[in-house]
Write an enzyme that holds these catalytic residues in place. Structure first.
Site, PDB file in Angstrom:
ATOM      1  NE  ARG A  72      -3.916   1.590   5.062  1.00  0.00           N
ATOM      2  CZ  ARG A  72      -1.745   1.549   4.396  1.00  0.00           C
ATOM      3  NH1 ARG A  72      -1.278   0.342   4.634  1.00  0.00           N
ATOM      4  NH2 ARG A  72      -1.637   2.727   5.687  1.00  0.00           N
ATOM      5  CB  SER A 103      10.466   4.211   3.551  1.00  0.00           C
ATOM      6  OG  SER A 103       9.453   4.008   4.677  1.00  0.00           O
ATOM      7  CG  ASP A 147       5.208   3.504  10.629  1.00  0.00           C
ATOM      8  OD1 ASP A 147       3.641   3.911   9.917  1.00  0.00           O
ATOM      9  OD2 ASP A 147       5.485   3.469   9.416  1.00  0.00           O
ATOM     10  CB  SER A 158       0.792  10.929   3.810  1.00  0.00           C
ATOM     11  OG  SER A 158       1.298  10.390   3.097  1.00  0.00           O
TER      12      SER A 158
HETATM   13  C1  S3P Z   1       5.525   5.787   3.893  1.00  0.00           C
HETATM   14  C2  S3P Z   1       5.001   6.330   4.809  1.00  0.00           C
HETATM   15  C3  S3P Z   1       3.577   6.070   6.106  1.00  0.00           C
HETATM   16  C4  S3P Z   1       4.184   5.384   6.899  1.00  0.00           C
HETATM   17  C5  S3P Z   1       4.155   4.102   6.564  1.00  0.00           C
HETATM   18  C6  S3P Z   1       6.284   4.020   4.938  1.00  0.00           C
HETATM   19  C7  S3P Z   1       6.497   5.581   3.355  1.00  0.00           C
HETATM   20  O1  S3P Z   1       2.708   6.407   4.987  1.00  0.00           O
HETATM   21  O2  S3P Z   1       3.123   4.902   7.832  1.00  0.00           O
HETATM   22  O3  S3P Z   1       4.852   3.058   6.926  1.00  0.00           O
HETATM   23  O4  S3P Z   1       7.480   4.475   2.643  1.00  0.00           O
HETATM   24  O5  S3P Z   1       6.557   6.833   2.701  1.00  0.00           O
HETATM   25  P1  S3P Z   1       1.725   7.718   5.109  1.00  0.00           P
HETATM   26  O6  S3P Z   1       2.380   8.181   4.572  1.00  0.00           O
HETATM   27  O7  S3P Z   1       0.318   7.732   5.174  1.00  0.00           O
HETATM   28  O8  S3P Z   1       1.992   8.795   6.287  1.00  0.00           O
END
Ligand code: S3P
Length: 442
Positions: free
Chosen positions: A122, A23, A319, A167
């Site tokens: 997705r 991230s 995750d 999210s």
């Molecule tokens: C992430 C947010 C999460 C996570 C993904 C990384 C990010 O997804 O599952 O692996 O870096 O902002 P969501 O925003 O769909 O919850």
């Protein structure tokens, strides 16, 4: 085709630093690309996902190059990106695709965005909806899916928005669009989710304020302020650390230390959950690194018991459910995890993939609409071949299972692990695991 096989290991031991946080790596490249001046990134995750983001940003006009062990990003400034001449292929990466579309949404040009077979399934509606309100237009495949054409707004509008799902990708896409939007954009998150974008925006000098009230956490960003290129030290990824950590917990006699892990409290839900299951996990002293807390984590093999995982903890460990399911299968008693509808739209349908793979490995598992119930017996028969479904975390989870199961476990499509954890097998084998790869005829 490649088959990856994990065979039962004796005690795991040793220490290592898992790869950089995925991230934070995406965000460091993106903020560097829209800042003024140079951003030097150390510890960047050099995985397929992150390199797809780097390539896309280069196509948009940013200068990106490797410099020794670091990466250097020469930014274009707020609003300074240029129309790419080709399709932006974001590979397997939902984060790369959604955040980048946020940035482009407030640039006045058209872009075609695509991905691999997993990413193209997705849903993008969750970002299309708020970014359309800000003035961007999208022409997507049915179901709001990639490939899509995005035309960024010529006169972007600030937005006041309450996140309908917790999210971080949606939150970040809006914040990144808001950087090149006049006025104040306000996002309310009733349930907090990972806040790396907010922390890094503050590090780069954005005009950002946080408030908390009865409705939740409010993030207020005033657009059109230039960001300044900054050094970023990317800490190790707690989501990658989760795999060796669970492997050590379920292999008798193990003790390992994982170094330099990002200990952001919105990412550490797995560690709390495992501790409730009886895991021996110790955090070292935390240090602040470019706005993120970082620490070493030591864990020892533990006798685990089944628990009910609080659903409200899901955003802080979203995750980590696949590998938690492996720990639950090795625990004694029933583990219930619910409130996990989001797992059906990750790199694969993770609830279905885990339920199927666990059952094939002889684990007593029930698949619910929004979760899993796992009846652990303290041992796992194993002895199955499991599909990765183009999902790195499914692949690594079943290799961890194979390290502790009575019989070897094979996975297909192990190349997907490079999405987040290049060198996974080597790192695990360095701790004492037996993971091997075998090329078979197609
Ligand atoms: C992430 C947010 C999460 C996570 C993904 C990384 C990010 O997804 O599952 O692996 O870096 O902002 P969501 O925003 O769909 O919850």
């Amino acid at each position: 085709m490649t088959l990856t096989r994990a065979t039962r290991a004796d005690a795991l031991s040793g220490r290592f630093r898992p790869p950089g946080d995925k991230s934070i790596s995406h965000r460091a490249l993106m903020l560097g690309a829209i800042s003024i001046g140079l951003t030097r990134i150390s510890g960047l995750l050099e995985s397929a996902d992150v390199l797809a983001t780097a390539n896309a940003l280069e196509s948009l006009g940013a200068g990106i190059k490797r410099d020794g062990d670091d990466w250097l990003v020469e930014g274009c400034g707020i609003g300074g990106l240029k129309a790419p001449v080709d399709v932006l292929n974001m590979g397997n990466s939902g984060t790369g695709a959604r955040l980048l579309m946020g940035i482009i949404a407030s640039h006045p040009f058209s872009t075609i965005v695509s991905g691999d077979a997993s990413l193209n399934e997705r849903p993008m509606g969750r970002i299309i909806e708020p970014l359309t309100q800000m003035g961007a237009t999208f022409e997507a495949r049915d179901g709001g899916r990639l490939p899509l054409t995005l035309k960024g707004a010529t006169s972007p509008l600030p937005l006041t928005y309450t996140l309908p799902v917790p999210s971080a990708q949606v939150k970040s896409a809006i914040l990144l669009a808001a950087l090149n939007t006049p006025g104040e954009t306000t996002i309310t998150e009733p349930i907090p989710c990972r806040d790396h974008t907010e922390r890094m925006l503050a590090h780069f000098g954005a005009d950002l304020h946080l408030k908390a009230d009865a409705d939740g956490r409010r993030i207020i960003l005033r657009g059109e302020r230039e960001l300044t290129g900054r050094p970023v030290h990317v800490p190790a990824d707690p989501s990658s650390a989760a795999f060796p950590l669970v492997a050590a917990l379920i292999c008798p006699g193990s003790q390992i230390t994982l170094e330099g892990i990002c200990a952001n409290p919105l990412r550490t839900g797995l560690f709390d959950t495992l501790r409730e299951m009886g895991a021996d996990i110790a955090f070292g002293p935390a240090q602040e690194q470019d706005g993120e807390p970082v620490t070493d984590i030591t864990c020892r093999a533990s006798t685990l018991k089944g628990i009910t995982v609080p659903p409200e903890r899901a955003p802080a460990m979203i995750d980590e459910y696949p590998v938690l399911a492996i720990a639950a299968a090795m625990a004694k008693g029933t583990t219930t995890m619910r409130g996990l509808g989001e797992l059906r739209i990750k790199e694969s349908d993770r609830l279905a993939a885990m339920a199927k793979g666990l059952a094939a490995c002889g684990v007593d598992v029930e698949e619910l609409d929004d979760g899993l119930i796992i009846h652990g017996k303290g041992n796992i028969p194993g002895g199955a071949k499991v599909e990765s479904h183009l999902d790195h975390r499914i692949a690594m989870s079943f290799l961890v299972l194979g390290i502790a199961a009575e019989n070897p476990v094979e996975i297909t499509g192990g190349a997907t692990i490079d999405t987040s954890f290049p060198g996974f097998a080597k790192a695990m084998n360095g701790l004492g695991a037996h993971i091997t790869e075998e090329k078979t005829s197609p």
